[in-house]
Design a protein around this motif. Structure first.
Motif, PDB file in Angstrom:
ATOM      1  N   UNK A 156      12.526   0.523  -1.700  1.00 25.26           N
ATOM      2  CA  UNK A 156      13.415   1.217  -1.049  1.00 25.26           C
ATOM      3  C   UNK A 156      12.776   1.908   0.254  1.00 25.26           C
ATOM      4  N   UNK A 157      11.767   2.365   0.121  1.00 26.48           N
ATOM      5  CA  UNK A 157      10.877   3.016   1.338  1.00 26.48           C
ATOM      6  C   UNK A 157      10.423   2.199   2.405  1.00 26.48           C
ATOM      7  N   UNK A 158      10.692   0.709   2.431  1.00 22.26           N
ATOM      8  CA  UNK A 158      10.413  -0.100   3.405  1.00 22.26           C
ATOM      9  C   UNK A 158      11.382  -1.009   3.944  1.00 22.26           C
ATOM     10  N   UNK A 159      11.417  -1.227   5.131  1.00 22.25           N
ATOM     11  CA  UNK A 159      12.648  -2.103   5.864  1.00 22.25           C
ATOM     12  C   UNK A 159      12.022  -3.542   5.950  1.00 22.25           C
TER      13      UNK A 159
ATOM     14  N   UNK B 177      17.937   7.904   4.728  1.00 21.46           N
ATOM     15  CA  UNK B 177      16.634   7.921   4.085  1.00 21.46           C
ATOM     16  C   UNK B 177      15.720   7.736   5.219  1.00 21.46           C
ATOM     17  N   UNK B 178      14.357   8.634   5.102  1.00 24.85           N
ATOM     18  CA  UNK B 178      13.442   8.501   5.822  1.00 24.85           C
ATOM     19  C   UNK B 178      12.175   7.922   5.251  1.00 24.85           C
ATOM     20  N   UNK B 179      10.925   8.185   5.847  1.00 20.99           N
ATOM     21  CA  UNK B 179       9.713   7.595   5.409  1.00 20.99           C
ATOM     22  C   UNK B 179       9.501   8.374   4.138  1.00 20.99           C
TER      23      UNK B 179
ATOM     24  N   UNK C  93       7.825   2.264   7.153  1.00 19.32           N
ATOM     25  CA  UNK C  93       7.065   1.110   6.897  1.00 19.32           C
ATOM     26  C   UNK C  93       8.140  -0.207   6.907  1.00 19.32           C
ATOM     27  N   UNK C  94       7.445  -1.275   7.468  1.00 15.27           N
ATOM     28  CA  UNK C  94       8.059  -2.191   7.744  1.00 15.27           C
ATOM     29  C   UNK C  94       7.430  -3.519   7.184  1.00 15.27           C
ATOM     30  N   UNK C  95       8.238  -4.307   6.680  1.00 14.51           N
ATOM     31  CA  UNK C  95       7.927  -5.635   6.390  1.00 14.51           C
ATOM     32  C   UNK C  95       8.617  -6.744   7.426  1.00 14.51           C
ATOM     33  N   UNK C  96       7.707  -7.331   8.159  1.00 19.08           N
ATOM     34  CA  UNK C  96       8.149  -8.027   9.312  1.00 19.08           C
ATOM     35  C   UNK C  96       7.782  -9.631   9.407  1.00 19.08           C
TER      36      UNK C  96
ATOM     37  N   UNK D  47       1.079  -2.804  16.078  1.00 23.41           N
ATOM     38  CA  UNK D  47       1.742  -2.775  14.928  1.00 23.41           C
ATOM     39  C   UNK D  47       1.444  -1.708  14.092  1.00 23.41           C
ATOM     40  N   UNK D  48       2.148  -0.660  13.304  1.00 20.95           N
ATOM     41  CA  UNK D  48       1.826   0.429  12.584  1.00 20.95           C
ATOM     42  C   UNK D  48       0.849   0.059  11.325  1.00 20.95           C
ATOM     43  N   UNK D  49      -0.148   1.240  11.106  1.00 14.50           N
ATOM     44  CA  UNK D  49      -0.926   0.601   9.917  1.00 14.50           C
ATOM     45  C   UNK D  49       0.040   0.612   8.422  1.00 14.50           C
TER      46      UNK D  49
END
Length: 713
Positions: free
Chosen positions: A183-186, A321-323, A85-88, A117-119
């Motif tokens: 940590x689980x988001x980019x 680290x993955x999703x 998951x991303x914060x863009x 965009x991914x959900x």
């Protein structure tokens, strides 16, 4: 003439392609379009590189390792992982130079991106010009309502104002910094601009480094030829991202969308590679071992040297680290196993060592872009040069020149853009192992001097400008110049107040034999001071055995008539002329003199402007063939090296540059204003150091020195 035709040749997707598969592990691709087939893609047909992209069979594992001659190469291309998951935050340039086709292409690109965009993602949009404006006060989750509202917002984008990129980046970083760390988001920024920022690029880079304390990844796009790609690339490299050029053509929106597709599929982050034996590391001189992000569909390649010839097995460990949290992949590699199917042992002779050298050179150049210390930059470039020479990789650090009696063939090849950008701001590199000058019949390698400027553009511009578009302001429409000089990040612009009927000598070089003269003609339009504006009406370009006369209405080559409407390449006397359409009547003509001098001429016809006359602009695309003995307005500036030693602010907050130049046993200084001037080639606003009259230190302020009695002088 290169056509930017991008099309996919996929099995079953293109009627002109046949793909035969003689075995399960090989394929034969046949593609031979007829002339009619090519015209379906472009008026000029197809001219460019033929590229085949293929993929490997992917598994969720540690990849494959190949060991030959004591060197190893590790190919890592896992699949089957969910995107992280991303914060863009999209930071989009909507300044005045984006008006017209560009802003529409940006709207189209954002419309496509927002639909994909991914959900699990969250996003926001910032527009910037003279001010920066956020679409929403905070990040919003991806759903049908938010994407619809964002698409409607992006369709309302309008172009106006300046290019305050520094304010936008500072505000954007602070916005994402305020988002709770997960940590689980980019966190990432996608930054697009088509021009040069109003703030000096080194200040922006310093500010970004100061504010980006949480390691936000930045992906940068340089839209169009006028963008400062040196700055764009460095911004991305310093912030763990990727930079791309977005070329201005009908596919620009697809280029932006394609770039986003590249970076949106991040599946792993914080990757680390280890190569272990029984007791400890068993490799040395390894290329990069840590990577911030892995994108699905891509491949990472690591190479190095085995530390011991007796090593028989390597235990590979990959962590990241993955999703779904932390992952660890391992692989046992038998160093002594046979080479892959369909190959012979001799096919791999030295190949792993050369791959290692290739990757090392690329990473040295990338590191040289990132560092600011001049000494460290020079050391990195020197290491890259030494490896380039040892393994015979030809990059802009090393160009091959072969001289023969009465003839010179010059080859200049780019491995990639990083070599040019790595040199920015550093001393020129020489090597004691390189022969500096060859006798007839010999070959030598030497890196040609690379000025610090956007490598996609020519370095010297000159010509008359549209109404109100003088580069140097005060002279308002007189022949004006924009010069990109060595060691200067921004160009220098100035006016020469020539009169109607006078002939300016732009270049006269006794070594290359090139002479360029321009006839000044008077318009019926007046500038803000009430004076009649003047422009270039006729250009005469000469070298031994060649004379080219260029007017808005006609072109003559040694007396023979050519046409501005001829799309074919004209070649004679080792000179090539290519005409490119840039508007209904406007044209750009490139003249390659075949001696490392390339000139482009832009024709502006009164049918397409509010001017009362047609006129010409000229710029030098390639000046390496012009010698230090050249005279003329541009000829004198080709090899000058000028230092910006001080920037001061006046009471209104305007920046002024103080320049120092040493030459002819004298030290000269000149004073400039930092202004936005219209680029006569692109029509876009460009930031430049504007030199008022007189120009002592830059040029002789005695105008008569540059005026000649006739066009053939």
């Amino acid at each position: 003439m290169v056509s930017h035709c991008v099309f996919n040749v996929l099995e079953g997707k293109n009627a002109l392609v046949t793909i035969n598969r003689p075995t399960t592990k090989s394929a034969m691709i046949h593609y031979a379009p007829t002339a009619d087939d090519q015209k379906q893609l472009s008026d000029q047909g197809i001219s460019g590189l033929f590229v085949i992209e293929y993929d490997v069979e992917r598994k969720f594992d540690g990849g494959e390792v190949l060991v030959v001659d004591g060197y190893f190469v590790h190919f890592f291309a896992p699949s089957g992982m969910k995107p992280i998951p991303k914060d863009i935050l999209f930071i989009l340039d909507v300044s005045g130079s984006m008006s017209g086709v560009k802003i529409q292409q940006q709207r189209d690109a954002m419309d496509k991106i927002l639909q994909d965009l991914n959900e699990e993602d969250r996003f926001n949009i910032m527009e910037f010009s003279s001010q920066s404006t956020l679409w929403q006060e905070s990040l919003v989750s991806v759903n049908s309502n938010t994407t619809l509202n964002a698409r409607e917002f992006s369709q309302r984008m309008a172009a106006s104002g300046g290019t305050k990129a520094n304010d936008a980046l500072e505000k954007g970083i602070q916005f994402l910094n305020n988002v709770e760390l997960d940590s689980q988001r980019i966190k990432l920024i996608v930054f697009l601009t088509d021009g040069r920022a109003e703030t000096a690029s080194h200040k922006i880079l310093k500010n970004v480094k100061t504010y980006n304390t949480k390691g936000i990844t930045m992906f940068s796009l340089a839209f169009g030829n006028n963008a400062d790609y040196t700055f764009i690339k460095k911004l991305a490299v310093q912030n763990k991202g990727i930079a791309r050029r977005i070329f201005e053509d009908s596919d620009s929106s697809l280029q932006i969308k394609g770039f986003y597709d590249e970076i949106s599929s991040a599946t792993l982050q914080n990757l680390t590679f280890q190569y272990l034996g029984k007791d400890d590391e068993v490799v040395e001189n390894v290329t990069r071992l840590s990577f911030d992000t892995f994108f699905d569909g891509k491949e990472l390649i690591i190479a190095g040297k085995m530390s011991d010839d007796d090593v028989n097995e390597v235990d590979l460990v990959v962590t990241g680290d993955g999703s779904d949290g932390h992952i660890e992949l391992s692989l046992d590699s038998d160093v002594n196993k046979g080479v892959p199917e369909l190959t012979k042992p001799e096919d791999f002779h030295k190949i792993t060592e050369r791959i290692w050298a290739y990757l090392t050179i690329k990473q040295l150049l990338e590191s040289a872009i990132e560092v600011d210390n001049a000494e460290e930059k020079t050391q990195l470039n020197q290491k890259a040069l030494d490896l380039s020479l040892k393994y015979k990789f030809v990059t802009p650090l090393t160009s091959m020149v072969v001289t023969k009696p009465d003839e010179k063939d010059v080859g200049s090849f780019e491995e990639n853009e990083d070599a040019q950008l790595a040199l920015s701001g550093s001393s020129f590199i020489t090597s004691s192992s390189v022969q500096q000058h060859g006798q007839p019949g010999s070959a030598y390698m030497n890196r040609a001097p690379v000025p610090v400027y956007d490598i996609s553009r020519g370095s010297f511009y000159a010509g008359g400008g549209p109404s109100g578009g003088s580069f140097s302001g005060g002279a308002g429409g007189d022949p004006h110049f924009m010069v990109r000089m060595k060691d200067l990040e921004l160009p220098v612009c100035f006016n020469i107040k020539a009169k109607n009927g006078e002939i300016l000598q732009l270049v006269k070089d006794p070594v290359s034999g090139v002479t360029i003269n321009a006839a000044v003609v008077e318009s019926t339009a007046r500038n803000e001071h009430g004076d009649l504006k003047t422009f270039f009406g006729v250009l005469v370009l000469r070298k031994p055995t060649v004379e080219i006369v260029v007017k808005p209405s006609s072109i003559y080559f040694n007396g023979a008539s050519l046409s501005w409407d001829d799309k074919a390449v004209f070649r004679m006397e080792n000179v090539a002329i290519i005409v490119k359409y840039v508007g209904r009547h406007d044209r750009t003509m490139m003249i390659d003199f075949g001696n490392d001098v390339i000139v482009s001429i832009r024709r502006h016809m009164k049918q397409d402007t509010n001017m009362a006359m047609s006129y010409l602009n000229i710029y030098i695309e390639k000046e390496t063939g012009i010698s230090q003995f050249a005279s003329g307005v541009l000829g004198e500036l080709v090899h000058k090296s000028t230092k910006l030693f001080q920037i001061t602010l006046d009471k209104q907050g305007n920046e002024h540059g103080h320049f120092l130049e040493v030459g002819d046993g004298h030290m000269y200084r000149f004073y400039t204003n930092l202004d936005q001037k219209q680029n006569v080639i692109t029509g876009e606003d460009t930031t430049c150091w504007n030199v008022p009259q007189p120009m002592e230190g830059l040029l002789d302020d005695n105008i008569s020195k540059y005026i000649v009695p006739d066009m053939h002088a």
